[in-house]
Design a protein around this motif. Structure first.
Motif, PDB file in Angstrom:
ATOM      1  N   ASP A 182       0.836  -1.207   0.000  1.00 42.15           N
ATOM      2  CA  ASP A 182       0.000   0.000   0.000  1.00 42.15           C
ATOM      3  C   ASP A 182       0.868   1.253   0.000  1.00 42.15           C
ATOM      4  OD1 ASP A 182       0.268   1.123   2.851  1.00 42.15           O
ATOM      5  OD2 ASP A 182      -0.230  -0.967   3.254  1.00 42.15           O
ATOM      6  N   VAL A 183       0.231   2.405  -0.191  1.00 41.92           N
ATOM      7  CA  VAL A 183       0.980   3.651  -0.353  1.00 41.92           C
ATOM      8  C   VAL A 183       1.659   4.114   0.929  1.00 41.92           C
ATOM      9  CG1 VAL A 183      -0.382   4.503  -2.290  1.00 41.92           C
ATOM     10  CG2 VAL A 183      -1.147   4.982   0.039  1.00 41.92           C
ATOM     11  N   LEU A 184       1.255   3.587   2.073  1.00 44.43           N
ATOM     12  CA  LEU A 184       1.839   4.003   3.350  1.00 44.43           C
ATOM     13  C   LEU A 184       3.023   3.145   3.769  1.00 44.43           C
ATOM     14  CD1 LEU A 184      -1.382   4.754   5.455  1.00 44.43           C
ATOM     15  CD2 LEU A 184       0.110   6.394   4.303  1.00 44.43           C
ATOM     16  N   THR A 185       3.015   1.871   3.425  1.00 42.38           N
ATOM     17  CA  THR A 185       4.051   0.961   3.935  1.00 42.38           C
ATOM     18  C   THR A 185       4.769   0.177   2.853  1.00 42.38           C
ATOM     19  OG1 THR A 185       2.487  -0.885   4.218  1.00 42.38           O
ATOM     20  CG2 THR A 185       2.709   0.642   6.066  1.00 42.38           C
ATOM     21  N   GLY A 188       0.812  16.587  20.532  1.00 47.83           N
ATOM     22  CA  GLY A 188      -0.540  16.044  20.417  1.00 47.83           C
ATOM     23  C   GLY A 188      -0.945  15.633  19.024  1.00 47.83           C
ATOM     24  N   GLU A 189      -0.124  15.937  18.022  1.00 53.84           N
ATOM     25  CA  GLU A 189      -0.485  15.636  16.641  1.00 53.84           C
ATOM     26  C   GLU A 189      -0.427  14.140  16.355  1.00 53.84           C
ATOM     27  OE1 GLU A 189       0.524  18.056  12.665  1.00 53.84           O
ATOM     28  OE2 GLU A 189       2.240  16.944  13.468  1.00 53.84           O
ATOM     29  N   MET A 190       0.623  13.498  16.833  1.00 56.14           N
ATOM     30  CA  MET A 190       0.792  12.067  16.564  1.00 56.14           C
ATOM     31  C   MET A 190      -0.262  11.227  17.272  1.00 56.14           C
ATOM     32  SD  MET A 190       4.928  11.654  16.789  1.00 56.14           S
ATOM     33  CE  MET A 190       6.033  12.658  15.787  1.00 56.14           C
ATOM     34  N   ASP A 196       3.820   9.033   9.759  1.00 60.68           N
ATOM     35  CA  ASP A 196       4.614   9.505   8.619  1.00 60.68           C
ATOM     36  C   ASP A 196       3.799  10.420   7.720  1.00 60.68           C
ATOM     37  OD1 ASP A 196       6.957   8.267   9.257  1.00 60.68           O
ATOM     38  OD2 ASP A 196       6.773   6.617   7.842  1.00 60.68           O
ATOM     39  N   TYR A 197       2.540  10.061   7.506  1.00 64.68           N
ATOM     40  CA  TYR A 197       1.692  10.798   6.562  1.00 64.68           C
ATOM     41  C   TYR A 197       1.186  12.117   7.145  1.00 64.68           C
ATOM     42  CZ  TYR A 197      -2.165  11.851   3.387  1.00 64.68           C
ATOM     43  OH  TYR A 197      -3.019  12.476   2.510  1.00 64.68           O
ATOM     44  N   THR A 198       0.803  12.111   8.412  1.00 67.75           N
ATOM     45  CA  THR A 198       0.075  13.263   8.952  1.00 67.75           C
ATOM     46  C   THR A 198       0.946  14.263   9.699  1.00 67.75           C
ATOM     47  OG1 THR A 198      -0.435  12.063  11.016  1.00 67.75           O
ATOM     48  CG2 THR A 198      -2.037  11.915   9.211  1.00 67.75           C
ATOM     49  N   ASN A 199       2.105  13.846  10.221  1.00 62.55           N
ATOM     50  CA  ASN A 199       2.835  14.782  11.077  1.00 62.55           C
ATOM     51  C   ASN A 199       3.544  15.851  10.254  1.00 62.55           C
ATOM     52  OD1 ASN A 199       6.089  14.492  11.435  1.00 62.55           O
ATOM     53  ND2 ASN A 199       5.174  12.576  10.688  1.00 62.55           N
ATOM     54  N   ILE A 210       9.162  13.608   9.806  1.00 65.82           N
ATOM     55  CA  ILE A 210      10.181  12.645  10.207  1.00 65.82           C
ATOM     56  C   ILE A 210       9.793  11.258   9.702  1.00 65.82           C
ATOM     57  CG2 ILE A 210      10.837  13.953  12.263  1.00 65.82           C
ATOM     58  CD1 ILE A 210       9.238  11.950  13.924  1.00 65.82           C
ATOM     59  N   GLU A 211      10.795  10.416   9.464  1.00 65.39           N
ATOM     60  CA  GLU A 211      10.569   9.057   8.975  1.00 65.39           C
ATOM     61  C   GLU A 211      10.341   8.136  10.167  1.00 65.39           C
ATOM     62  OE1 GLU A 211      10.146   8.108   5.973  1.00 65.39           O
ATOM     63  OE2 GLU A 211      10.769   9.871   4.837  1.00 65.39           O
ATOM     64  N   ALA A 212       9.130   8.145  10.700  1.00 69.06           N
ATOM     65  CA  ALA A 212       8.835   7.406  11.924  1.00 69.06           C
ATOM     66  C   ALA A 212       9.009   5.905  11.734  1.00 69.06           C
ATOM     67  CB  ALA A 212       7.419   7.720  12.402  1.00 69.06           C
ATOM     68  N   GLN A 213       8.605   5.367  10.583  1.00 69.03           N
ATOM     69  CA  GLN A 213       8.725   3.925  10.361  1.00 69.03           C
ATOM     70  C   GLN A 213      10.188   3.477  10.383  1.00 69.03           C
ATOM     71  OE1 GLN A 213       5.748   2.015   7.538  1.00 69.03           O
ATOM     72  NE2 GLN A 213       5.634   4.130   6.834  1.00 69.03           N
TER      73      GLN A 213
END
Length: 447
Positions: free
Chosen positions: A302-305, A378-380, A422-425, A429-432
């Motif tokens: 998928d586009v996220l992972t 609070g965003e994450m 990764d998508y919303t923050n 940053i590359e959280a994954q």
């Protein structure tokens, strides 16, 4: 027994290009590949050399750290090439396929008459063990250990993902056999999660604990389900199996053959035909979808992972979706201004997408920003439906502080659980990547 799980935090990203629920038989690929890079933490030890003839289900390589964990060929043919990268690391084992498959025969088995150890040995010999992954660490399960429970997520909430009930509707008998087999690998419960409000295809399955899950992505992530049903503590192991992989395991016990067939959802706005294709694990992308222009990003998963592929690349071992979206090469004037970013779904009120919750969008690969030092408090947490503090965990992962990582829940997470971050923050940053590196450190230091 059915237990409902309601997920409130998260975000459904509605994109154009959903695969139509029609099935075509994909042209048989001339080349297939098994990629050791799909099996995180595995160092392959080759059994066969270039030029060797191979049967479908024959062992190609095994894990350096456990010679019981074997990786087998999805097709019969000739092992034509072992592609290597830096430091001679094996990247792909390429097989030139025969016109028709010749299978290794392992003999059919009556699961009801087998012990858990016999089921395990049969799976290890037949090459089915790589389908079983372990939490914590999101790696292939160690056959020397015993899990406290087994989880199967028969739902997917990621954008443009394959419909699991559609994948299983013609393989239900093999799916049930596979569940019976893997249930013998643990003295604990086998949990199966399905989408609430679905067709009820899996409601009648016996011998498992069924959970109906409602909520936005990442409700379909198995890590989220584990967290809400049976959280992982220090020293505990939980095993995870994908729904189609369960069906492949069931077919293996029924026929005695390793038949690595999948339904692949080809999706995305740039897909020539957005529909499902019957294919084999490790198929070549070029043979599946033809020549794709360089202006299109090909993603296995998928586009996220998912993983980016070249047009002559090979579908990932665990993936059942191939996503094609435009490359983001264009820059928009004044793109930083509020209300200028209305062509993509966003959690920010600076975009008007929140006014149209059911609208589907055409997206590209633009990040719409660059990495920043500022992290919005609070965003994450808005997209993390687990009882953990994602921002604090990421900070301790970056600092390699093992004790605080343990206290903040590192054992419960996998990289995919941070994909929405990764998508919303806004910090980009590359959280994954951070979580994957932290999990690798935990394997090394804690085990």
């Amino acid at each position: 027994m059915s237990n409902d799980i309601k997920i409130r935090k998260g975000l459904d990203i509605k994109l154009k290009g959903v695969a139509e629920k029609t099935i075509s038989v994909a042209p048989r690929s001339k080349k297939f590949a098994i990629k050791p890079t799909d099996f995180h933490g595995v160092t392959p030890k080759m059994v066969l050399k270039e030029g060797a003839s191979v049967k479908a289900g024959e062992v190609i390589f095994f894990s350096k750290y456990s010679d019981r964990v074997k990786f087998v060929s999805p097709v019969s043919g000739t092992l034509s090439e072992i592609r290597r990268g830096a430091k001679r690391r094996i990247l792909e084992v390429v097989i030139d396929a025969d016109a028709e498959d010749t299978f290794m025969e392992h003999g059919s088995r009556d699961i009801s008459k087998m012990s858990g150890e016999e089921v395990k040995e049969h799976m290890l010999e037949g090459g089915c063990w790589p389908f079983i992954k372990q939490r914590p660490y999101d790696i292939i399960a160690n056959p020397e250990e015993a899990p406290k429970a087994i989880f199967v997520s028969a739902m997917n909430t990621a954008p443009l993902s394959a419909d699991v009930e559609f994948l299983l509707k013609d393989r239900l008998d093999d799916f049930k056999l596979g569940l019976e087999a893997i249930s013998k690998l643990s003295s604990g419960k086998t949990h199966v999660s399905v989408a609430g409000g679905g067709s009820g295809l899996l409601d009648g399955i016996s011998g498992v604990e069924l959970h109906k899950v409602n909520g936005p992505h990442p409700a379909g992530n198995v890590g989220v389900q584990i967290h809400h049903v049976d959280p992982i503590n220090f020293g505990e192991r939980v095993w995870v199996v994908g729904p189609e992989d369960v069906a492949i395991i069931g077919a293996f016990f029924r026929t005695g053959k390793f038949q690595a067939d999948r339904l692949l959802a080809v999706a995305g706005t740039e897909a020539p035909n957005a529909q499902y294709y019957k294919m084999r694990i490790g198929s070549n992308v070029l043979d599946l979808v033809g020549k794709i222009p360089s202006s299109v990003r090909i993603i296995s998963g998928d586009v996220l992972t998912g993983d980016q592929l070249a047009n002559n690349g090979f579908v990932g071992y665990y993936h059942n979706v191939l996503t094609l979206i435009p490359e983001g090469k264009d820059h928009r004037m004044f793109g930083w201004m509020p209300f200028m970013d209305n062509h993509i779904p966003s959690m920010s009120r600076t975009s008007l997408s929140w006014l149209f919750p059911n609208k589907r969008y055409k997206v590209n690969t633009n990040l719409n920003g660059e990495e920043r030092a500022l992290v919005v408090t609070g965003e994450m947490e808005k997209v993390m439906p687990m009882d953990i503090y994602p921002m604090q965990l990421l900070k301790e992962c970056m600092a390699s502080n093992i004790e605080k990582m343990e206290n903040l829940g590192i054992y419960e997470v996998a990289p995919e659980d941070f994909a929405l971050i990764d998508y919303t923050n806004t910090s980009k940053i590359e959280a994954q990547v951070i979580i994957r590196e932290a999990l690798d450190l935990m394997i090394k230091e804690v085990g």
